[in-house]
Design a protein around this motif. Structure first.
Motif, short mmCIF file in Angstrom:
data_model
loop_
_atom_site.label_atom_id
_atom_site.label_comp_id
_atom_site.label_asym_id
_atom_site.label_seq_id
_atom_site.Cartn_x
_atom_site.Cartn_y
_atom_site.Cartn_z
N LYS A 1 8.17 -0.68 -2.27
CA LYS A 1 6.83 -0.45 -1.70
C LYS A 1 6.64 -1.14 -0.37
CE LYS A 1 2.00 -0.34 -3.10
NZ LYS A 1 1.08 -0.49 -4.26
N GLU B 1 3.61 -6.28 -11.58
CA GLU B 1 2.16 -6.09 -11.42
C GLU B 1 1.55 -7.35 -10.79
OE1 GLU B 1 0.33 -5.19 -15.14
OE2 GLU B 1 1.46 -3.32 -15.42
N GLU C 1 2.73 -7.83 -7.10
CA GLU C 1 1.99 -6.96 -6.19
C GLU C 1 0.62 -7.55 -5.87
OE1 GLU C 1 0.61 -2.29 -5.67
OE2 GLU C 1 1.20 -3.04 -7.64
N ILE C 2 -0.09 -7.96 -6.89
CA ILE C 2 -1.41 -8.56 -6.68
C ILE C 2 -1.30 -9.80 -5.81
CG2 ILE C 2 -3.31 -9.77 -7.83
CD1 ILE C 2 -2.80 -7.90 -10.26
N LYS D 1 -2.10 -3.36 3.96
CA LYS D 1 -2.98 -2.34 3.39
C LYS D 1 -2.51 -1.99 1.98
CE LYS D 1 -4.00 -0.32 7.92
NZ LYS D 1 -3.89 0.87 8.78
N ARG D 2 -3.47 -1.97 1.07
CA ARG D 2 -3.14 -1.64 -0.31
C ARG D 2 -2.84 -0.15 -0.46
NH1 ARG D 2 -4.83 -5.56 -4.20
NH2 ARG D 2 -5.82 -7.35 -3.20
N THR E 1 1.02 -10.62 -3.66
CA THR E 1 1.40 -10.27 -2.28
C THR E 1 0.19 -9.87 -1.46
OG1 THR E 1 3.60 -9.55 -3.02
CG2 THR E 1 2.86 -8.77 -0.87
N PHE E 2 -0.67 -9.05 -2.04
CA PHE E 2 -1.87 -8.64 -1.32
C PHE E 2 -2.86 -9.79 -1.17
CE2 PHE E 2 -0.75 -4.22 -2.93
CZ PHE E 2 -0.33 -3.79 -1.68
N GLU E 3 -2.84 -10.71 -2.12
CA GLU E 3 -3.73 -11.86 -2.03
C GLU E 3 -3.36 -12.78 -0.87
OE1 GLU E 3 -6.43 -13.01 -3.66
OE2 GLU E 3 -6.63 -11.22 -4.89
N GLU F 1 -3.10 -10.88 3.48
CA GLU F 1 -4.32 -10.08 3.39
C GLU F 1 -4.35 -8.89 4.33
OE1 GLU F 1 -7.27 -13.07 4.10
OE2 GLU F 1 -7.44 -13.56 1.96
#
Length: 256
Positions: free
Chosen positions: A31, A241, A244-245, A255-256, A247-249, A252
């Motif tokens: 991803k 799971e 992924e969370i 883009k999700r 990494t986005f945290e 920032e």
């Protein structure tokens, strides 16, 4: 689904086959990849690669090995390019007392300067620390509450990891976790909370088992994640799971 939070795609190991490496990663369910830099040339290449490939993001910084090459022009380069949407961190930065390729006093000065840039640009940091955990910790503690980030390819003890976690940092594990002689890292993997763990390859280095000895690539992050999942007695899917969370945290701007 795969995420590699640290791979040096600008390395000469990928000259002539980078397209294939990234396509294979995507076919494996890849991803996103974060490509940190270590000097001005690699930073320019990281920017170029992030523009060429949708799944690749860049981090800009100067590695402790090259700290003595840092100058105002390079700091300005980081500042000027950090507003680009695919520049998601300052890194990799930190301290390396194992090789001492740059004098330690200069390493510390350059590390602090780049931490200040991260504060100014409101970006997380990607931290390299080898045989320098106390000085690394002390510098990070001086920026507590102002910067957060990732302890990249973590190699220290669980006791030290707890201190980094208390500062708000994430722990990222790589290939050495899979090695038979790995002693400290299984304990780190077992105890690091799921909401603070990340995975990486540090490609083209630190290739995990079963491909140890070959050139590493982002697709092999699967073996690191599978090892962590096995240690934690959860499924690979459950671990990813959380990765992924996380990494986005921390990053920032992705883009999700």
């Amino acid at each position: 689904m795969l995420i590699d939070t640290h791979a040096h795609l600008d390395d000469e190991a990928y000259e002539g086959n980078l397209n294939e490496v990234i396509e294979n990663f995507k076919k494996e369910g890849g991803k996103l990849i974060i490509n940190p830099s270590y000097d001005r040339t690699s930073a320019e290449k990281a920017l170029m690669i992030s523009r060429e490939f949708e799944v690749v993001y860049a981090a800009l910084g100067i590695h402790p090995h090259d700290a003595q090459m840092a100058d105002e022009e390079f700091y300005d380069f980081i500042i000027q390019n950090s507003d680009y949407e695919k520049v998601v961190a300052v890194g990799e930065i930190g301290l390396d007392y194992y090789y001492d390729n740059s004098p330690r006093v200069i390493q510390r000065e350059v590390f602090k300067r780049q931490m200040e840039i991260a504060v100014k640009k409101e970006l997380p940091v990607i931290i390299h620390s080898r045989d320098a955990h106390l000085d690394t910790y002390n510098i990070l503690e001086s920026f507590k509450g102002k910067v957060r980030g990732v302890m990249h390819s973590y190699s220290g003890s669980w006791e030290m990891a707890k201190r980094y976690l208390d500062l708000g940092y994430y722990i990222s594990l790589s290939g050495p976790l899979t090695f038979k002689n790995s002693r400290k890292l299984p304990e780190v993997a077992a105890n690091t909370p799921l909401d603070r763990i990340l995975v990486e390859t540090d490609s083209p280095y630190l290739t995990p088992v079963p491909y140890r000895g070959r050139t590493n690539n982002p697709s092999y992050v699967r073996y690191v994640a599978e090892k962590i999942a096995d240690i934690k007695e959860i499924t690979f899917e459950k671990l990813m799971e959380h990765v992924e969370i996380n990494t986005f945290e921390v990053f920032e701007k992705i883009k999700r």
